[in-house]
Design an enzyme around this catalytic site. Structure first.
Site, PDB file in Angstrom:
ATOM      1  N   GLY A  19      21.906 -31.804  24.253  1.00 35.33           N
ATOM      2  CA  GLY A  19      21.229 -32.007  25.539  1.00 35.33           C
ATOM      3  C   GLY A  19      19.864 -31.350  25.573  1.00 35.33           C
ATOM      4  CB  ALA A  20      17.798 -30.007  22.970  1.00 39.71           C
ATOM      5  CG  ASN A  96      21.852 -27.287  27.240  1.00 41.61           C
ATOM      6  OD1 ASN A  96      21.714 -26.473  28.152  1.00 41.61           O
ATOM      7  ND2 ASN A  96      21.232 -28.475  27.248  1.00 41.61           N
ATOM      8  CB  SER A 148      27.796 -23.443  36.005  1.00 41.51           C
ATOM      9  OG  SER A 148      27.436 -23.345  37.374  1.00 41.51           O
ATOM     10  CE1 TYR A 161      27.598 -28.881  35.980  1.00 48.62           C
ATOM     11  CE2 TYR A 161      27.808 -27.066  37.546  1.00 48.62           C
ATOM     12  CZ  TYR A 161      27.187 -27.642  36.441  1.00 48.62           C
ATOM     13  OH  TYR A 161      26.165 -26.969  35.805  1.00 48.62           O
ATOM     14  CB  ALA A 163      37.442 -28.247  37.452  1.00 44.57           C
ATOM     15  CE  LYS A 165      28.543 -26.769  33.198  1.00 45.72           C
ATOM     16  NZ  LYS A 165      27.966 -26.915  31.852  1.00 45.72           N
TER      17      LYS A 165
HETATM   18  N1  NAD Z   1      20.059 -26.311  36.220  1.00 43.25           N
HETATM   19  C1  NAD Z   1      20.942 -25.426  36.676  1.00 43.25           C
HETATM   20  O1  NAD Z   1      20.762 -24.843  37.746  1.00 43.25           O
HETATM   21  C2  NAD Z   1      22.171 -25.087  35.876  1.00 43.25           C
HETATM   22  C3  NAD Z   1      22.996 -24.084  36.370  1.00 43.25           C
HETATM   23  C4  NAD Z   1      24.152 -23.739  35.676  1.00 43.25           C
HETATM   24  C5  NAD Z   1      24.446 -24.404  34.493  1.00 43.25           C
HETATM   25  N2  NAD Z   1      23.627 -25.395  34.043  1.00 43.25           N
HETATM   26  C6  NAD Z   1      24.031 -26.060  32.804  1.00 43.25           C
HETATM   27  O2  NAD Z   1      22.981 -25.994  31.857  1.00 43.25           O
HETATM   28  C7  NAD Z   1      23.030 -27.164  31.020  1.00 43.25           C
HETATM   29  C8  NAD Z   1      21.671 -27.847  31.024  1.00 43.25           C
HETATM   30  O3  NAD Z   1      21.363 -28.232  32.358  1.00 43.25           O
HETATM   31  P1  NAD Z   1      19.930 -28.750  32.846  1.00 43.25           P
HETATM   32  O4  NAD Z   1      19.724 -28.199  34.194  1.00 43.25           O
HETATM   33  O5  NAD Z   1      18.933 -28.532  31.785  1.00 43.25           O
HETATM   34  O6  NAD Z   1      20.253 -30.313  32.983  1.00 43.25           O
HETATM   35  P2  NAD Z   1      19.348 -31.605  32.748  1.00 43.25           P
HETATM   36  O7  NAD Z   1      20.027 -32.691  33.496  1.00 43.25           O
HETATM   37  O8  NAD Z   1      17.917 -31.327  33.034  1.00 43.25           O
HETATM   38  O9  NAD Z   1      19.478 -31.842  31.167  1.00 43.25           O
HETATM   39  C9  NAD Z   1      20.714 -32.208  30.604  1.00 43.25           C
HETATM   40  C10 NAD Z   1      20.474 -32.921  29.284  1.00 43.25           C
HETATM   41  O10 NAD Z   1      21.757 -33.308  28.767  1.00 43.25           O
HETATM   42  C11 NAD Z   1      21.673 -34.635  28.293  1.00 43.25           C
HETATM   43  N3  NAD Z   1      22.994 -35.279  28.324  1.00 43.25           N
HETATM   44  C12 NAD Z   1      23.657 -35.757  29.403  1.00 43.25           C
HETATM   45  N4  NAD Z   1      24.817 -36.327  29.011  1.00 43.25           N
HETATM   46  C13 NAD Z   1      24.888 -36.173  27.662  1.00 43.25           C
HETATM   47  C14 NAD Z   1      25.849 -36.541  26.675  1.00 43.25           C
HETATM   48  N5  NAD Z   1      26.965 -37.221  27.009  1.00 43.25           N
HETATM   49  N6  NAD Z   1      25.605 -36.219  25.390  1.00 43.25           N
HETATM   50  C15 NAD Z   1      24.470 -35.571  25.037  1.00 43.25           C
HETATM   51  N7  NAD Z   1      23.510 -35.208  25.924  1.00 43.25           N
HETATM   52  C16 NAD Z   1      23.731 -35.511  27.210  1.00 43.25           C
HETATM   53  C17 NAD Z   1      20.682 -35.312  29.220  1.00 43.25           C
HETATM   54  O11 NAD Z   1      20.129 -36.506  28.640  1.00 43.25           O
HETATM   55  C18 NAD Z   1      19.648 -34.208  29.437  1.00 43.25           C
HETATM   56  O12 NAD Z   1      18.631 -34.241  28.460  1.00 43.25           O
HETATM   57  C19 NAD Z   1      24.165 -28.019  31.566  1.00 43.25           C
HETATM   58  O13 NAD Z   1      25.354 -27.770  30.845  1.00 43.25           O
HETATM   59  C20 NAD Z   1      24.310 -27.523  32.987  1.00 43.25           C
HETATM   60  O14 NAD Z   1      25.600 -27.774  33.497  1.00 43.25           O
HETATM   61  C21 NAD Z   1      22.502 -25.758  34.704  1.00 43.25           C
END
Ligand code: NAD
Length: 254
Positions: A19-20, A96, A148, A161, A163, A165
């Protein structure tokens, strides 16, 4: 260690971030590269993954963009194999990739539940499993899973979500116990409210409520999370395993 070598403390390591293409995953990949690591950038968004990989190359590190849906076991296994074939090793895995499908419990469909659990929890399981096989042979490795704070305290509209995490946190502790004898450290990070595309979907009202409750009075940045990942991925954290570290500006102490 000199200051210069401390800044490059991941030189020679190969890191894989799922997810980068954007958000926290992209910030993690760039931060690991600045510490000297070579990177595999994976995402379902292939163009975005290629853009992150190009930014890594500009930093002078080797990088590879691979399209991979983490909810598909065959694709995750192929991703780990390609990492080792192309870059020679897999030292650091960052699980991620994650999504939200928010709605209240009584309205949540089975599809919304399954999709979030398949990507966030099952995808993390597939990643840990595929990397473990490789890291166990090497008798070294770092796995860092994105959880999270909702997995610790819950959140209205996020039954699926939160559950998923909470599952990631329990999975992390178990995998840490299973892999500790092979010198593999496995930890989770529980971010609070971080400014990304994911949180852009949050309503103004909910955003204001979050900010009101954050003692440090600001949302987190992807780079805040990336710095913690760099620490956990480094030898400085060799005696830390099975932990879930919260990074939330103090939100959960309020
Ligand atoms: N943003 C927040 O406040 C927050 C808080 C707590 C945890 N998180 C966690 O951090 C991580 C990153 O979140 P973010 O805010 O950067 O999200 P984001 O939506 O900006 O980025 C997520 C990325 O994951 C990719 N993705 C989605 N489904 C996928 C799959 N099936 N296979 C591969 N890649 C996939 C997307 O294309 C995207 O590039 C996630 O696990 C999220 O749950 C985020």
């Amino acid at each position: 260690m000199t200051e210069a070598s401390a800044q490059q403390n991941l030189a020679g390591k190969v890191a894989l971030v799922t997810g980068a293409a954007r958000g926290i995953g992209r910030a993690i990949a760039l931060a690991l590269a600045r510490r000297g690591a070579d990177l595999v950038i994976s995402d379902i968004d292939e163009d975005g993954a290629k853009q992150t990989a190009a930014a890594i190359s500009e930093l002078g590190r080797r990088s590879l963009a691979v399209r991979c849906d983490v909810s598909r076991r065959d694709e995750v296994e192929a991703l780990v194999n390609e990492t080792v074939t192309q870059l020679g090793s897999l030292d650091i895995l960052i699980n991620n990739a994650g999504i939200t499908r928010d709605t209240l419990l009584v309205r949540m469909t089975e599809e919304q539940w399954d999709l979030v659990l398949d990507i966030n929890l099952k995808g993390t399981f597939f990643g840990c499993q595929a990397a473990a096989k490789r890291m166990m042979k090497a008798r070294a490795g770092k796995i860092i899973n994105l959880a999270s704070i909702t997995g610790l305290i819950g959140n209205v509209g996020q039954a699926n979500y939160s559950a998923s995490k909470a599952g990631v946190i329990a999975l992390t502790r178990t995998v840490a116990k299973e892999l500790a004898a092979r010198n593999i450290q496995v930890n989770a990070i529980a971010p609070g409210f971080i400014e990304t595309e994911m949180t852009r979907e949050v309503s103004e009202k909910a955003r204001a409520a979050f900010l009101e409750n954050i003692p440090l009075k600001r949302a987190g940045k992807p780079e805040d999370v990336a710095q913690l990942v760099c620490f956990l991925a480094s030898a400085d954290a060799d005696y830390i395993t099975g932990q879930c570290i919260t990074i939330d500006g103090g939100l959960t102490i309020n």
